[in-house]
Write an enzyme that holds these catalytic residues in place. Structure first.
Site, PDB file in Angstrom:
ATOM      1  N   GLU A  17      12.729   7.801  26.254  1.00 59.02           N
ATOM      2  CA  GLU A  17      13.780   6.902  25.747  1.00 59.02           C
ATOM      3  C   GLU A  17      13.263   6.094  24.561  1.00 59.02           C
ATOM      4  O   GLU A  17      12.082   6.049  24.272  1.00 59.02           O
ATOM      5  CB  GLU A  17      14.251   5.937  26.840  1.00 59.02           C
ATOM      6  CG  GLU A  17      15.431   6.419  27.654  1.00 59.02           C
ATOM      7  CD  GLU A  17      16.752   6.367  26.878  1.00 59.02           C
ATOM      8  OE1 GLU A  17      16.724   6.080  25.655  1.00 59.02           O
ATOM      9  OE2 GLU A  17      17.794   6.620  27.479  1.00 59.02           O
ATOM     10  N   ARG A  99      16.719  -3.863  35.612  1.00 53.75           N
ATOM     11  CA  ARG A  99      15.640  -3.652  34.641  1.00 53.75           C
ATOM     12  C   ARG A  99      16.253  -3.624  33.249  1.00 53.75           C
ATOM     13  O   ARG A  99      17.472  -3.473  33.093  1.00 53.75           O
ATOM     14  CB  ARG A  99      14.885  -2.359  34.916  1.00 53.75           C
ATOM     15  CG  ARG A  99      15.697  -1.078  34.701  1.00 53.75           C
ATOM     16  CD  ARG A  99      14.777   0.129  34.750  1.00 53.75           C
ATOM     17  NE  ARG A  99      15.493   1.406  34.700  1.00 53.75           N
ATOM     18  CZ  ARG A  99      15.911   2.001  33.596  1.00 53.75           C
ATOM     19  NH1 ARG A  99      15.726   1.406  32.410  1.00 53.75           N
ATOM     20  NH2 ARG A  99      16.528   3.162  33.636  1.00 53.75           N
ATOM     21  N   ASN A 101      16.934  -1.966  29.555  1.00 56.38           N
ATOM     22  CA  ASN A 101      17.125  -0.580  29.141  1.00 56.38           C
ATOM     23  C   ASN A 101      17.018  -0.456  27.619  1.00 56.38           C
ATOM     24  O   ASN A 101      15.966  -0.728  27.071  1.00 56.38           O
ATOM     25  CB  ASN A 101      18.458  -0.040  29.677  1.00 56.38           C
ATOM     26  CG  ASN A 101      18.468   1.470  29.796  1.00 56.38           C
ATOM     27  OD1 ASN A 101      17.440   2.070  30.113  1.00 56.38           O
ATOM     28  ND2 ASN A 101      19.600   2.092  29.554  1.00 56.38           N
ATOM     29  N   GLU A 120      21.440   2.061  39.725  1.00 53.77           N
ATOM     30  CA  GLU A 120      22.699   2.510  39.122  1.00 53.77           C
ATOM     31  C   GLU A 120      23.861   2.436  40.108  1.00 53.77           C
ATOM     32  O   GLU A 120      24.778   3.265  40.085  1.00 53.77           O
ATOM     33  CB  GLU A 120      22.555   3.936  38.562  1.00 53.77           C
ATOM     34  CG  GLU A 120      21.467   4.058  37.507  1.00 53.77           C
ATOM     35  CD  GLU A 120      21.373   5.441  36.894  1.00 53.77           C
ATOM     36  OE1 GLU A 120      22.345   6.213  37.026  1.00 53.77           O
ATOM     37  OE2 GLU A 120      20.327   5.763  36.303  1.00 53.77           O
ATOM     38  N   ASN A 146      23.512   1.100  27.250  1.00 50.15           N
ATOM     39  CA  ASN A 146      22.766   1.953  26.325  1.00 50.15           C
ATOM     40  C   ASN A 146      23.255   1.742  24.904  1.00 50.15           C
ATOM     41  O   ASN A 146      24.396   1.340  24.661  1.00 50.15           O
ATOM     42  CB  ASN A 146      22.935   3.439  26.691  1.00 50.15           C
ATOM     43  CG  ASN A 146      21.746   3.972  27.474  1.00 50.15           C
ATOM     44  OD1 ASN A 146      20.608   3.885  27.032  1.00 50.15           O
ATOM     45  ND2 ASN A 146      22.011   4.507  28.662  1.00 50.15           N
ATOM     46  N   ASP A 192      24.368   8.238  25.982  1.00 51.14           N
ATOM     47  CA  ASP A 192      23.102   7.538  26.208  1.00 51.14           C
ATOM     48  C   ASP A 192      22.788   6.719  24.955  1.00 51.14           C
ATOM     49  O   ASP A 192      23.663   6.064  24.409  1.00 51.14           O
ATOM     50  CB  ASP A 192      22.020   8.566  26.543  1.00 51.14           C
ATOM     51  CG  ASP A 192      20.897   7.990  27.396  1.00 51.14           C
ATOM     52  OD1 ASP A 192      20.443   6.869  27.105  1.00 51.14           O
ATOM     53  OD2 ASP A 192      20.467   8.656  28.356  1.00 51.14           O
TER      54      ASP A 192
END
Length: 284
Positions: A17, A99, A101, A120, A146, A192
């Protein structure tokens, strides 16, 4: 049409990522969130990796030569010369299930980033701005955040609600958001991470969608750049002319496909006709 994606690092990241180009260092920084790794890929092909103290969603270059990292426990400053992480700001102490992202740096040096429920399951994620030591929450109610990114003129901020397959647009002025609206709904895979090129075209990684979707500033679907792997997590423009599109991928939730798609989790790149926008540095 862009070239075919080229595999440049077969590191098989569980959740690659957050790619970001550093013009200063002539390299690409990115993370493996679940693997708890920070990676550096040099323009000359050099590679380096560091362990992170916890799951880390992004690592973005700062003006002092360090990186600001979205570690689960908060924002950390990482010094590449020593390999040391130091927390500089706590985020969401009241949401321990979350958390951090995805994130990006705006031209004014502010850091925009999202949070998410690590399992999630609940809509406990939010969108934040970090600017000169102050953290401000700008939106709330996401399961998986995202791709915050700005249009070339800085007047529109895009942000993804991944599990709902929606990309939202906000009016943006001087670090303030308004007029949230649905930009597009994505049907093939989940939106994403995203990036915007110098013409304002959105490039969106498709989780379980086998490519990078492209949308005009008006929301028109311009097509998909196909990939040899099912999960593309985020694209980022880099290289001296900002015409190299780097893309991270992941094998998360696709372990059963690794035999038929052995390059899942690799770092890919391709050449593009239109360059991206110059990356900005975090102002600490």
């Amino acid at each position: 049409m862009p070239e075919q994606p080229e595999l440049v690092w077969d590191l098989q990241a569980e959740l690659g990522e957050g790619p970001v180009w550093s013009a200063r260092d002539r390299c690409l920084w990115f993370v493996d969130i679940k693997g708890r790794k920070l990676h550096r890929y040099g323009e000359d092909g050099s590679r380096a990796s560091w362990d992170t103290p916890d799951q880390t969603g992004f690592a973005l270059p700062a003006e002092d030569g360090s990186l600001v990292c979205g570690v689960r426990t908060g924002l950390h400053r990482f010094d590449p010369t020593t390999g040391v992480f130091e927390r500089i700001a706590e985020v969401e102490p009241d949401r321990p299930q979350n958390r951090l992202n995805d994130g990006f740096v705006a031209p004014d040096g502010s850091l925009w980033f999202g949070s998410m429920d690590d399992s999630e399951e609940t809509v406990s994620g939010a969108l934040y701005r970090y600017h000169r030591g102050e953290i401000t929450r700008h939106d709330d109610g996401y399961r998986v955040t995202n791709g915050p990114a700005l249009s070339p003129d800085g007047r529109t901020l895009y942000h993804n609600d991944t599990t709902e397959r929606r990309i939202y647009a906000f009016d943006h002025a001087a670090g303030v958001l308004s007029r949230k609206r649905l930009f597009v709904e994505v049907e093939d895979g989940y939106p994403d991470g995203l990036t915007v090129d110098s013409a304002g075209v959105l490039h969106v990684g498709l989780f379980n969608g086998s490519g990078v979707a492209r949308y005009s500033p008006e929301g028109e679907r311009l097509g998909v750049i196909p990939f040899p792997v099912v999960t593309v997590t985020k694209p980022a423009f880099g290289g001296e002319d900002l015409r190299t599109l780097y893309c991270t991928t992941a094998w998360l939730a696709n372990g059963h496909r690794r035999a038929e798609q052995p390059t899942l989790g690799g770092l890919f790149r391709m050449r593009m006709e239109t360059p991206g926008l110059p990356p900005s540095l975090v102002k600490l």
